[in-house]
Scaffold this motif. Structure first.
Motif, PDB file in Angstrom:
ATOM      1  N   ARG A 159      58.307  21.410  16.489  1.00 19.75           N
ATOM      2  CA  ARG A 159      57.607  21.740  17.737  1.00 19.75           C
ATOM      3  C   ARG A 159      57.293  23.225  17.790  1.00 19.75           C
ATOM      4  O   ARG A 159      56.217  23.637  18.234  1.00 19.75           O
ATOM      5  CB  ARG A 159      58.452  21.327  18.940  1.00 19.75           C
ATOM      6  CG  ARG A 159      58.646  19.826  19.084  1.00 19.75           C
ATOM      7  CD  ARG A 159      59.388  19.494  20.364  1.00 19.75           C
ATOM      8  NE  ARG A 159      59.830  18.105  20.363  1.00 19.75           N
ATOM      9  CZ  ARG A 159      61.096  17.710  20.324  1.00 19.75           C
ATOM     10  NH1 ARG A 159      62.062  18.626  20.292  1.00 19.75           N
ATOM     11  NH2 ARG A 159      61.414  16.440  20.324  1.00 19.75           N
ATOM     12  N   TRP A 160      58.236  24.049  17.349  1.00 20.78           N
ATOM     13  CA  TRP A 160      58.000  25.501  17.358  1.00 20.78           C
ATOM     14  C   TRP A 160      56.904  25.870  16.362  1.00 20.78           C
ATOM     15  O   TRP A 160      56.028  26.683  16.662  1.00 20.78           O
ATOM     16  CB  TRP A 160      59.294  26.230  17.019  1.00 20.78           C
ATOM     17  CG  TRP A 160      59.109  27.705  16.891  1.00 20.78           C
ATOM     18  CD1 TRP A 160      58.949  28.607  17.902  1.00 20.78           C
ATOM     19  CD2 TRP A 160      59.045  28.454  15.674  1.00 20.78           C
ATOM     20  NE1 TRP A 160      58.789  29.879  17.393  1.00 20.78           N
ATOM     21  CE2 TRP A 160      58.853  29.804  16.031  1.00 20.78           C
ATOM     22  CE3 TRP A 160      59.152  28.115  14.325  1.00 20.78           C
ATOM     23  CZ2 TRP A 160      58.750  30.806  15.072  1.00 20.78           C
ATOM     24  CZ3 TRP A 160      59.051  29.112  13.378  1.00 20.78           C
ATOM     25  CH2 TRP A 160      58.844  30.437  13.744  1.00 20.78           C
ATOM     26  N   GLY A 197      53.493  25.106  17.799  1.00 24.33           N
ATOM     27  CA  GLY A 197      53.105  26.207  18.666  1.00 24.33           C
ATOM     28  C   GLY A 197      52.124  25.891  19.765  1.00 24.33           C
ATOM     29  O   GLY A 197      51.470  26.785  20.301  1.00 24.33           O
ATOM     30  N   SER A 235      54.144  23.174  27.898  1.00 22.51           N
ATOM     31  CA  SER A 235      55.495  23.669  28.209  1.00 22.51           C
ATOM     32  C   SER A 235      56.572  22.669  27.841  1.00 22.51           C
ATOM     33  O   SER A 235      57.695  23.045  27.527  1.00 22.51           O
ATOM     34  CB  SER A 235      55.595  24.023  29.697  1.00 22.51           C
ATOM     35  OG  SER A 235      55.356  22.883  30.502  1.00 22.51           O
ATOM     36  N   ARG A 242      56.664  20.914  25.220  1.00 22.97           N
ATOM     37  CA  ARG A 242      56.903  20.987  23.786  1.00 22.97           C
ATOM     38  C   ARG A 242      57.382  22.372  23.366  1.00 22.97           C
ATOM     39  O   ARG A 242      57.715  22.587  22.198  1.00 22.97           O
ATOM     40  CB  ARG A 242      55.624  20.631  23.022  1.00 22.97           C
ATOM     41  CG  ARG A 242      55.097  19.257  23.385  1.00 22.97           C
ATOM     42  CD  ARG A 242      54.142  18.735  22.339  1.00 22.97           C
ATOM     43  NE  ARG A 242      54.874  18.461  21.105  1.00 22.97           N
ATOM     44  CZ  ARG A 242      54.633  19.085  19.953  1.00 22.97           C
ATOM     45  NH1 ARG A 242      53.723  20.026  19.885  1.00 22.97           N
ATOM     46  NH2 ARG A 242      55.317  18.779  18.876  1.00 22.97           N
ATOM     47  N   GLN A 243      57.379  23.330  24.270  1.00 20.62           N
ATOM     48  CA  GLN A 243      57.812  24.681  23.939  1.00 20.62           C
ATOM     49  C   GLN A 243      59.039  25.078  24.754  1.00 20.62           C
ATOM     50  O   GLN A 243      59.234  26.249  25.078  1.00 20.62           O
ATOM     51  CB  GLN A 243      56.671  25.671  24.173  1.00 20.62           C
ATOM     52  CG  GLN A 243      55.575  25.578  23.135  1.00 20.62           C
ATOM     53  CD  GLN A 243      56.088  25.899  21.732  1.00 20.62           C
ATOM     54  OE1 GLN A 243      56.567  26.994  21.472  1.00 20.62           O
ATOM     55  NE2 GLN A 243      55.990  24.936  20.829  1.00 20.62           N
ATOM     56  N   CYS A 285      65.325  29.883  20.298  1.00 19.77           N
ATOM     57  CA  CYS A 285      63.894  29.952  20.564  1.00 19.77           C
ATOM     58  C   CYS A 285      63.684  30.068  22.066  1.00 19.77           C
ATOM     59  O   CYS A 285      64.129  29.208  22.836  1.00 19.77           O
ATOM     60  CB  CYS A 285      63.199  28.702  20.046  1.00 19.77           C
ATOM     61  SG  CYS A 285      61.418  28.692  20.355  1.00 19.77           S
ATOM     62  N   GLY A 316      58.692  31.190  22.899  1.00 12.34           N
ATOM     63  CA  GLY A 316      57.964  31.064  21.648  1.00 12.34           C
ATOM     64  C   GLY A 316      58.468  31.927  20.517  1.00 12.34           C
ATOM     65  O   GLY A 316      57.915  31.888  19.418  1.00 12.34           O
TER      66      GLY A 316
END
Length: 416
Positions: free
Chosen positions: A160-161, A164, A168, A170-171, A389, A392
């Motif tokens: 997921r990181w 990018g 929100s 997924r981050q 993390c 981001g």
């Protein structure tokens, strides 16, 4: 078992919009009160040792090869941490549609291993592998040649990181605790800020109850976990993941001719066997179930009619691929009335098309894992690091505690 015919496939990977997964089917449900989330920086020194950049491109072939299952187990509710090994996933039954289920109403445990063994999240993995080796003495694992021991969940967070995207959901911030075992092996431990997840808006638990039955000897199970070993672009990976269900298989005999079906089961009021640990942290083992073939395991998912029509593989395909789960069953409902089942396999033409969309991301994951390994090896034996993390940015911190995540006798396997 004959699979259901496929009806009305959704729009596949095109990602018209992101539909979060509603299926937490193999995680136990509990009636516990809410809790305050843990601090993502808790127990960490504030200084950032290094920051990791997103890989631009990966040079290695991201294929998964030479997969084999090296163990499995089920958690059960008991005073002491207790697993059934090898255990078995719930067995899929072909229930006729339509049928109605009630809305999910209970909390679920996000990470059973961390919930039951917060200081030794990976210990059940090794216990299960030991049981598998007892049943099959030919099962040989060269632990010192392993590059990563991890949960599939950690790999998905890294993906997921890498991806990018700005969504929100997924981050969200995440943390992974790292430790060096032997000369090269990275133990990648799952970390969650909460123990429990709220019921959400789905019908997943009700669907599982209606469509699966416990395997013999696993009636008290609260979730099945499987451990596989494979080559990922030259990295020797051992990956643990949850399994929702399996297509029914006949009871098998071990290489020594001992049945692993119900006649080996022990009830919880008996004295389960235990592989003792000098650290004081231990897992009791009940011998029951059987190690089912990889070809039989199934990932279950539920969607509303609208969600199925705009199904997005952004989350679901990596989940299947990283564990090489061959079957994906998508159950479609209208307000809990299930009326259609869409079945796919990992080697379907549609899935090959989806895989092409992820190939570059998987290459980047391979490159990122190599970077993580280099960092951990550089800091050497005894160093306890964490990847955090947030906003981001993926940063490396050192943990205040030097306590290892596994007992010494398990860590010694990586030096022999």
């Amino acid at each position: 078992m004959t699979l259901f015919s496929r009806y009305g496939l959704g729009s596949g990977y095109n990602g018209a919009y992101f539909v979060p997964a509603l299926s937490r089917l193999s995680t136990s449900v509990v009636a516990e009160s809410s809790e305050s989330p843990k601090d993502i920086y808790g127990g960490l020194f504030p200084t950032v040792l290094s920051s990791i950049e997103r890989p631009e491109v990966g040079a290695h072939n991201p294929e998964i090869n030479d997969l084999r299952c090296i163990g499995s187990y089920n958690w059960v509710d008991n005073i002491n941490p207790t697993i059934i090994a090898p255990g078995s996933p719930p067995i899929w039954k072909q229930k006729s549609m339509p049928f109605q289920v009630i809305h999910d109403q209970l909390n679920s445990r996000i990470n059973q291993d961390g919930h039951r063994l917060p200081s030794c999240d990976l210990l059940p993995l090794f216990k299960a592998v030991d049981v598998a080796k007892e049943d099959d003495p030919s099962l040989d694992i060269d632990w010192k040649s392993v590059d990563f021991v991890t949960n599939r969940n950690g790999l998905r967070k890294l993906l997921r990181w890498i991806d990018g995207r700005g969504d929100s959901r997924r981050q969200r911030p995440f943390r992974l605790d790292l430790e060096l075992a032997g000369e090269r092996t990275v133990l990648l431990n799952r970390w969650e800020e909460n123990r429990l997840a709220p019921p959400g808006m789905g019908y997943g638990f009700g669907f599982e109850k209606e469509t699966t039955v416990p395997a013999p000897g696993c009636e008290n199970s609260t979730g099945h976990h499987r451990i596989v070993q494979y080559d990922f672009g030259g990295l020797n990976m051992i990956v643990r993941f949850e399994v929702d269900a399996c297509i029914e298989v006949l009871p098998q005999a071990t290489p020594q001719g001992r049945s692993t079906s119900n006649n080996m089961a022990r009830k919880l009021n008996d004295s389960p066997s235990s592989l003792h640990s000098s650290s004081g942290v231990d897992v009791e083992v009940i011998r029951a179930g059987q190690l089912v073939p990889q070809s039989s395991i199934v990932e279950l998912a539920t969607r509303s009619e609208r969600g199925a029509n705009y199904f997005d593989w952004t989350e679901s395909y990596p989940q299947l691929w990283l564990s090489q789960t061959p079957h994906h069953f998508l159950a479609v409902h209208y307000k809990g009335l299930f009326h259609r089942l869409e079945t796919r396999t990992l080697d379907d033409d549609e899935m090959k098309y989806v895989h092409a969309e992820f190939e570059g991301t998987f290459k980047k994951l391979r490159a990122l894992l190599e970077t993580i390994q280099e960092i951990v090896v550089k800091h050497g034996k005894g160093s306890c690091l964490s990847l955090v993390c947030k906003d981001g940015i993926l940063a490396v911190h050192e943990r205040e505690s030097r306590d290892g995540c596994l007992p010494d006798e398990v860590m010694n396997r990586f030096h022999l």
